[in-house]
Design an enzyme around this catalytic site. Structure first.
Site: not given
Ligand code: 5GP
Length: 183
Positions: A152-153, A165
Site C-alpha cells: 500500500f503506497v 496526498r
C-alpha cells in the site's frame, strides 16, 4: 498526524520527475498531429496529471471523473460507482485515461465499459503506478510509470484516509502506521 519516520520513501521526487518527463515525451510523439483528451480520475491522479500535462507538448484538453468503490479504504471491492461524470462529450475523440494506480483493475475495467458506450474514437490508458501482480481482470495499459510490488503506497496524490496526498514522493507506510492516532 503520523510523521515521516512512520513511512519509508519508495519513489523519490526526482525519480517521479524524470519518469514523467519520459512519459510526456512518449505521449507527445504518439499524439503528434492528433486529437487528445485527457481524462483524469479524481482524486488520486491530480498531482500526476498536473505534472504530466506540463510534459505533453501537443495540444490537448482535459476533463475529470470521480469513482468510488465500496469497501474499506485500503482494499477495492470490485463494485464501482461513478460519483462525478465528465462535462465534455467524448464521442469521436482520442481519450487518454490518466490513473494514479492500477491494483486489481476493477475500477478501470468498469470505467472502460462506461466510456466505450459513448463511442470515443480510441481509448488509451496511462498510469503512474502498476501493481501488476494484484490484477484480477485483464486490462491493456498503454503507458506505465512504474511497476510496483504489492504494497500500500501513499503520497504524490495517493491518500490514506484522505491524508498524505501532499507528500512530494511515493512512500510505503511502516508497521504500526495504520493504527496510528490522528492528534
Ligand atoms: P483497483 O480497482 O485497480 O483495484 O483499484 C484502483 C484504486 O484503488 C486506485 O485508483 C486507488 O484509489 C486505490 N488504490 C489501490 N492501491 C492503492 C495504494 O497502494 N494506495 C492508495 N492510496 N490507493 C490505492
Amino acid at each position: 498526524m503520523a510523521n515521516s519516520d512512520e513511512f519509508e520513501k519508495f519513489i523519490s521526487a526526482e525519480e517521479l520527475e524524470q519518469r514523467i518527463a519520459e512519459l510526456g515525451a512518449q505521449i507527445s510523439a504518439d499524439y503528434a498531429g492528433k486529437d487528445l483528451l485527457l481524462i483524469a480520475v479524481l482524486k488520486g491522479s491530480v498531482i500526476f496529471l498536473a505534472d504530466l500535462m506540463r510534459n505533453i507538448t501537443v495540444p490537448h484538453s482535459v476533463d475529470f471523473m470521480a469513482t468510488s468503490s465500496y469497501g474499506s479504504s485500503t482494499e477495492t471491492s470490485g463494485i464501482v460507482r461513478i460519483v462525478k461524470d465528465l462535462t465534455m462529450s467524448i464521442t469521436g475523440r482520442n481519450v487518454l485515461i490518466v490513473e494514479d494506480i492500477i491494483d486489481t483493475g476493477h475500477t478501470l475495467h468498469y470505467l472502460l465499459r462506461f466510456l466505450k458506450a459513448r463511442e470515443p474514437r480510441e481509448i488509451r490508458i496511462v498510469t503512474l503506478l502498476d501493481k501488476r501482480e494484484r490484477r484480477e481482470v485483464d486490462i491493456e495499459v498503454d503507458y506505465v510509470g512504474f511497476v510496483i510490488p504489492n504494497a500500500f503506497v501513499i503520497g504524490y496524490g495517493l491518500d490514506f484516509d484522505e491524508m498524505y496526498r501532499n507528500l512530494p514522493y511515493i512512500a510505503i507506510p511502516k508497521e504500526g502506521f495504520f493504527g496510528s492516532e490522528v492528534e
